[in-house]
Design an enzyme around this catalytic site. Sequence first.
Site, PDB file in Angstrom:
ATOM      1  N   THR A  87      16.354  16.399  52.974  1.00 13.43           N
ATOM      2  CA  THR A  87      16.711  15.133  52.345  1.00 13.43           C
ATOM      3  C   THR A  87      16.044  15.048  50.970  1.00 13.43           C
ATOM      4  O   THR A  87      15.135  15.809  50.661  1.00 13.43           O
ATOM      5  CB  THR A  87      16.268  13.945  53.217  1.00 13.43           C
ATOM      6  OG1 THR A  87      14.863  14.044  53.434  1.00 13.43           O
ATOM      7  CG2 THR A  87      17.005  13.924  54.537  1.00 13.43           C
ATOM      8  N   ASP A 116      17.292   7.955  49.744  1.00  9.09           N
ATOM      9  CA  ASP A 116      16.762   6.795  49.008  1.00  9.09           C
ATOM     10  C   ASP A 116      17.008   6.958  47.513  1.00  9.09           C
ATOM     11  O   ASP A 116      17.208   8.073  47.037  1.00  9.09           O
ATOM     12  CB  ASP A 116      15.260   6.634  49.281  1.00  9.09           C
ATOM     13  CG  ASP A 116      14.489   7.910  49.003  1.00  9.09           C
ATOM     14  OD1 ASP A 116      14.476   8.798  49.868  1.00  9.09           O
ATOM     15  OD2 ASP A 116      13.923   8.032  47.898  1.00  9.09           O
ATOM     16  N   GLU A 149      15.170  15.906  60.209  1.00  7.11           N
ATOM     17  CA  GLU A 149      16.290  16.324  59.358  1.00  7.11           C
ATOM     18  C   GLU A 149      17.127  17.401  60.058  1.00  7.11           C
ATOM     19  O   GLU A 149      18.325  17.508  59.832  1.00  7.11           O
ATOM     20  CB  GLU A 149      15.760  16.927  58.047  1.00  7.11           C
ATOM     21  CG  GLU A 149      15.062  15.937  57.136  1.00  7.11           C
ATOM     22  CD  GLU A 149      14.252  16.629  56.021  1.00  7.11           C
ATOM     23  OE1 GLU A 149      14.000  15.977  55.010  1.00  7.11           O
ATOM     24  OE2 GLU A 149      13.868  17.809  56.166  1.00  7.11           O
ATOM     25  N   LYS A 165      15.353  14.444  43.891  1.00  7.06           N
ATOM     26  CA  LYS A 165      13.910  14.720  43.940  1.00  7.06           C
ATOM     27  C   LYS A 165      13.497  14.998  45.377  1.00  7.06           C
ATOM     28  O   LYS A 165      13.844  14.227  46.284  1.00  7.06           O
ATOM     29  CB  LYS A 165      13.189  13.474  43.406  1.00  7.06           C
ATOM     30  CG  LYS A 165      11.699  13.398  43.631  1.00  7.06           C
ATOM     31  CD  LYS A 165      11.168  12.100  43.010  1.00  7.06           C
ATOM     32  CE  LYS A 165       9.701  11.880  43.319  1.00  7.06           C
ATOM     33  NZ  LYS A 165       9.475  11.373  44.679  1.00  7.06           N
ATOM     34  N   ASP A 166      12.752  16.097  45.580  1.00  7.70           N
ATOM     35  CA  ASP A 166      12.307  16.399  46.946  1.00  7.70           C
ATOM     36  C   ASP A 166      10.854  16.869  46.938  1.00  7.70           C
ATOM     37  O   ASP A 166      10.150  16.715  45.929  1.00  7.70           O
ATOM     38  CB  ASP A 166      13.228  17.448  47.608  1.00  7.70           C
ATOM     39  CG  ASP A 166      12.852  18.878  47.236  1.00  7.70           C
ATOM     40  OD1 ASP A 166      12.190  19.073  46.187  1.00  7.70           O
ATOM     41  OD2 ASP A 166      13.187  19.806  47.992  1.00  7.70           O
ATOM     42  N   MET A 167      10.395  17.448  48.063  1.00  5.73           N
ATOM     43  CA  MET A 167       8.993  17.844  48.174  1.00  5.73           C
ATOM     44  C   MET A 167       8.824  19.321  48.543  1.00  5.73           C
ATOM     45  O   MET A 167       7.737  19.731  48.939  1.00  5.73           O
ATOM     46  CB  MET A 167       8.281  16.944  49.199  1.00  5.73           C
ATOM     47  CG  MET A 167       8.241  15.484  48.762  1.00  5.73           C
ATOM     48  SD  MET A 167       7.576  14.374  50.018  1.00  5.73           S
ATOM     49  CE  MET A 167       5.873  14.897  50.061  1.00  5.73           C
ATOM     50  N   GLU A 168       9.901  20.113  48.450  1.00  5.55           N
ATOM     51  CA  GLU A 168       9.801  21.522  48.863  1.00  5.55           C
ATOM     52  C   GLU A 168      10.502  22.524  47.944  1.00  5.55           C
ATOM     53  O   GLU A 168      10.019  23.662  47.776  1.00  5.55           O
ATOM     54  CB  GLU A 168      10.423  21.714  50.282  1.00  5.55           C
ATOM     55  CG  GLU A 168       9.629  21.163  51.433  1.00  5.55           C
ATOM     56  CD  GLU A 168       9.925  19.684  51.702  1.00  5.55           C
ATOM     57  OE1 GLU A 168      10.999  19.193  51.284  1.00  5.55           O
ATOM     58  OE2 GLU A 168       9.077  19.013  52.326  1.00  5.55           O
TER      59      GLU A 168
END
Length: 237
Positions: free
Chosen positions: A90, A201, A15, A175-178
């Site tokens: 992302t 996505d 990224e 929606k993310d992961m961090e």
Amino acid sequence: MEFIRIGIYMAMESEAKAFIESLEFTSGIDTSPYGFKSYSAEDKNYKIQLLVGEQDSKYNVQSVGTVPAAIATDMLIKNFNPNVVINAGTAGGFKSRGAQIGEVYAADSTQFHNRRIQIPGYAEYGRYYLTHKNDYYQKIISNLNLKAGLLTTGDSLDYSDLDKELVEPNKAVIKDMEAAAIAWVCYHHQTPAIFLKSVTDIVDGPHANVNEFLQNLQEASTNLSKTLIRLIQSHAL
Ligand code: ADE
């Protein structure tokens, strides 16, 4: 124009690559023991410290997820004392809220969606909803014309029915992961945070997220880099 110290965390080298190549950064320095790489850049208006979760030493993949993100943000704030922390990366987008692949969002709020604790008082703690409409955010939104909304965070790339139960009523747009972990650290340090996320996505679309993510990672990262450069060079902070 005031001089500004900007701390940036990006989870994946994939990224960050386009952004690192677009600005004159010093080459990455390993910040052991976590395998984060640290890059810096400056001119007369700003000083930037960028941490990238480049490589997990056990599994040899990039350090995605909330644990490395929280540790890196704490390191950034303690070592660099930034005026503002930017988390750039992302995200999956919800087409039901109008998201499209390649679009860049500036989230106005964050929450966790996979911390379900059914003890009185703990449901809200689990969700840890925070708003980020600070002065930097207001300037960015008016100068850069980005989409806004709630960013929801979990440590999984997939989207389970249980995740959906917590996300749908709150109408998250991406929606993310961090992000929510970074928001938690910034909240406790009282450091303003900005969340810039480029959509790879569609979470509620017909295609598997993994395939879409891999297919669109480069385009999304290029768009993200262009937005970061605009933000830094147009003095939109
Ligand atoms: N990053 C990119 N796409 C994602 C998704 N669908 N979920 C969580 N994080 C992501």
